[in-house]
Design an enzyme around this catalytic site. Structure first.
Site, PDB file in Angstrom:
ATOM      1  N   HIS A  74       0.855  -1.182   0.000  1.00 31.55           N
ATOM      2  CA  HIS A  74       0.000   0.000   0.000  1.00 31.55           C
ATOM      3  C   HIS A  74       0.892   1.233   0.000  1.00 31.55           C
ATOM      4  O   HIS A  74       1.702   1.428   0.913  1.00 31.55           O
ATOM      5  CB  HIS A  74      -0.935   0.004   1.207  1.00 31.55           C
ATOM      6  CG  HIS A  74      -2.072  -0.960   1.083  1.00 31.55           C
ATOM      7  ND1 HIS A  74      -2.666  -1.564   2.168  1.00 31.55           N
ATOM      8  CD2 HIS A  74      -2.739  -1.422  -0.012  1.00 31.55           C
ATOM      9  CE1 HIS A  74      -3.633  -2.356   1.756  1.00 31.55           C
ATOM     10  NE2 HIS A  74      -3.700  -2.287   0.427  1.00 31.55           N
ATOM     11  N   GLU A 106       1.750   3.835   3.029  1.00 32.08           N
ATOM     12  CA  GLU A 106       2.213   3.319   4.316  1.00 32.08           C
ATOM     13  C   GLU A 106       3.742   3.345   4.364  1.00 32.08           C
ATOM     14  O   GLU A 106       4.411   2.312   4.360  1.00 32.08           O
ATOM     15  CB  GLU A 106       1.634   1.913   4.531  1.00 32.08           C
ATOM     16  CG  GLU A 106       0.113   1.936   4.585  1.00 32.08           C
ATOM     17  CD  GLU A 106      -0.546   0.562   4.499  1.00 32.08           C
ATOM     18  OE1 GLU A 106       0.184  -0.446   4.550  1.00 32.08           O
ATOM     19  OE2 GLU A 106      -1.790   0.504   4.385  1.00 32.08           O
ATOM     20  N   ARG A 150      -3.174   5.059  -2.045  1.00 34.15           N
ATOM     21  CA  ARG A 150      -3.049   3.698  -1.507  1.00 34.15           C
ATOM     22  C   ARG A 150      -2.781   2.649  -2.589  1.00 34.15           C
ATOM     23  O   ARG A 150      -2.009   1.710  -2.384  1.00 34.15           O
ATOM     24  CB  ARG A 150      -4.353   3.355  -0.770  1.00 34.15           C
ATOM     25  CG  ARG A 150      -4.551   1.884  -0.382  1.00 34.15           C
ATOM     26  CD  ARG A 150      -5.945   1.727   0.219  1.00 34.15           C
ATOM     27  NE  ARG A 150      -6.363   0.355   0.385  1.00 34.15           N
ATOM     28  CZ  ARG A 150      -6.332  -0.322   1.527  1.00 34.15           C
ATOM     29  NH1 ARG A 150      -5.855   0.258   2.608  1.00 34.15           N
ATOM     30  NH2 ARG A 150      -6.775  -1.570   1.605  1.00 34.15           N
ATOM     31  N   HIS A 164       2.501  -3.685   6.900  1.00 34.44           N
ATOM     32  CA  HIS A 164       1.573  -2.592   6.599  1.00 34.44           C
ATOM     33  C   HIS A 164       1.545  -1.605   7.773  1.00 34.44           C
ATOM     34  O   HIS A 164       2.254  -1.757   8.755  1.00 34.44           O
ATOM     35  CB  HIS A 164       0.160  -3.142   6.393  1.00 34.44           C
ATOM     36  CG  HIS A 164      -0.025  -3.964   5.160  1.00 34.44           C
ATOM     37  ND1 HIS A 164      -0.799  -3.551   4.105  1.00 34.44           N
ATOM     38  CD2 HIS A 164       0.453  -5.185   4.808  1.00 34.44           C
ATOM     39  CE1 HIS A 164      -0.795  -4.472   3.163  1.00 34.44           C
ATOM     40  NE2 HIS A 164      -0.036  -5.491   3.563  1.00 34.44           N
ATOM     41  N   GLU A 167       0.534  -4.761  11.113  1.00 31.81           N
ATOM     42  CA  GLU A 167       0.083  -3.377  10.987  1.00 31.81           C
ATOM     43  C   GLU A 167       0.866  -2.580  12.033  1.00 31.81           C
ATOM     44  O   GLU A 167       0.627  -2.713  13.229  1.00 31.81           O
ATOM     45  CB  GLU A 167      -1.423  -3.262  11.240  1.00 31.81           C
ATOM     46  CG  GLU A 167      -2.293  -4.010  10.235  1.00 31.81           C
ATOM     47  CD  GLU A 167      -2.450  -3.282   8.909  1.00 31.81           C
ATOM     48  OE1 GLU A 167      -1.924  -2.151   8.788  1.00 31.81           O
ATOM     49  OE2 GLU A 167      -3.097  -3.835   8.001  1.00 31.81           O
TER      50      GLU A 167
END
Length: 374
Positions: free
Chosen positions: A99, A102, A159, A230, A304
């Site tokens: 993405h 990020e 994104r 991510h 994440e």
């Protein structure tokens, strides 16, 4: 005459060794000179990759395993030492930057490589793991999108990839983490190309997702672990994103993930929650994590990274180091756990989905996709 020849030969050998030593030192020094506490544009990341490989030829090699929609190289670094007994090595996969917005993810992949390069000679456990494992690291999968986020402030939170709009649309790009061949298009996606979670026209329709599937798919029998990085939310996600499908080694995935979260919390006190995406985030399909588990890679996780909402994808540079330090501890915990399970027991852990589970999964995918209009 023979004495003179021998002297010249020894001198030449000495100069060659000195030159090689200086080259390695320069390469390692250039790696150390790289600022790991800053975000870097793609060209600087490419340059850094070349320097890491040049400075550490006994450990690092590189490969271009795909091209993006706009024709950029998708490049990985392979970290591994020769196995002293000549045994077949297993594989760990780590990717970042699927993405585009990020930025902390590519920063982590750079940090991850740096830590290994700078510590494996003095860390016997790490050296042993690198003799048994080849670690493949892709700092940026979504190269086109990442480059686009550096264009100006208006593009910073882009994104998706940068593929052309479908017919009758003006919206570019596909969410690459909804484009993998894992329950594709069934839940948590959009078929509207203007949405951030647009899953594309078909599973694997995007060259970036296809490159990962093709490359990793060829190594599936050797691959023990798939880590995809991510942000944000401070989560460790395990398969599956579909709320009605459970991984056959779910309990073990949770246990290994919880151990990693504990190691991460020990670094700076930051808590990371472990669970499936439907349990702790939202349902989704077509993720690389789910695809990896579905094809038989026993351990598959999405990290994440920081934070929990204050800055989200605009994490300040002063948080790069602590975020990467805790993430490195978590990644190393998982890799060590998987390594020890495999090489201490001599068996590959919980590799494949059973035939029964695979059949149920196929039936579910067909039933869910039958009514979807693309």
């Amino acid at each position: 005459m023979e004495k003179k020849t021998l002297t010249l030969w020894v001198l030449s050998l000495f100069l060659l060794v000195l030159k090689t030593s200086n080259s390695l030192e320069e390469g390692l020094e250039s790696t150390r000179m790289h600022d790991y506490a800053k975000y870097h544009p793609m060209e600087e990341i490419y340059t850094w990759m070349e320097e890491v490989e040049r400075g550490n030829p006994e450990l690092v090699s590189s490969a271009v395993y795909g091209r993006t929609y706009e024709g950029s190289n998708i490049t990985l670094l392979k970290l591994g030492l020769e196995n002293p007994e000549g045994k077949e090595k297993k594989v760990i996969w780590v990717d970042c930057g699927i993405h585009a917005r990020e930025w902390i993810a590519p920063a982590f992949c750079q940090w991850f490589v740096k830590e290994i390069v700078h510590s494996y000679k003095t860390n016997k456990k790490l050296e042993q793991m690198l003799q048994n494992l080849d670690v493949y690291v892709t700092p940026v999968v979504n190269v086109d999108g990442y480059i686009f986020t550096w264009a100006n402030e208006s593009t910073r939170l882009w994104r998706k990839s940068r593929s052309d709009p479908p017919p009758n649309s003006s919206c570019y790009g596909v969410d690459l983490n909804r484009n993998f061949n894992a329950n594709w298009g069934t839940v948590g996606v959009s078929f509207d190309s203007c949405q951030n979670n647009y899953c594309g026209k078909a599973a694997g329709s995007e060259p970036e997702a296809k490159a990962v599937m093709d490359f990793v798919g060829k190594m599936v029998n050797q691959t023990l672990c798939f880590l995809t990085i991510h942000s944000a939310g401070q989560l460790i996600l395990l398969p599956y994103g579909h709320p009605q499908i459970t991984a056959p080694n779910y309990d073990e995935l949770v246990a290994v993930g919880e151990a990693a979260a504990a190691e991460m919390k020990n670094v700076h006190g930051m808590g990371y929650t472990v669970g499936t995406s439907p349990q702790i985030l939202y349902a989704n399909s077509g993720s690389s994590r789910d695809w990896a588990r579905l094809i038989g890679i026993p351990f598959s996780y999405t990290f994440e990274l920081r934070d929990k909402g204050e800055f989200s994808h605009l994490l300040p540079e002063e948080q790069i180091q602590p975020a990467c330090e805790e993430a490195y501890a978590g990644a190393l915990s998982i890799i060590a756990n998987v390594h020890d399970k495999t090489f201490n027991s001599g068996t590959r852990p919980n590799a494949a989905v059973s035939g029964v589970a695979m059949g149920i999964l196929t039936i579910m995918v067909v039933s869910f996709t039958a009514g979807v209009k693309v």
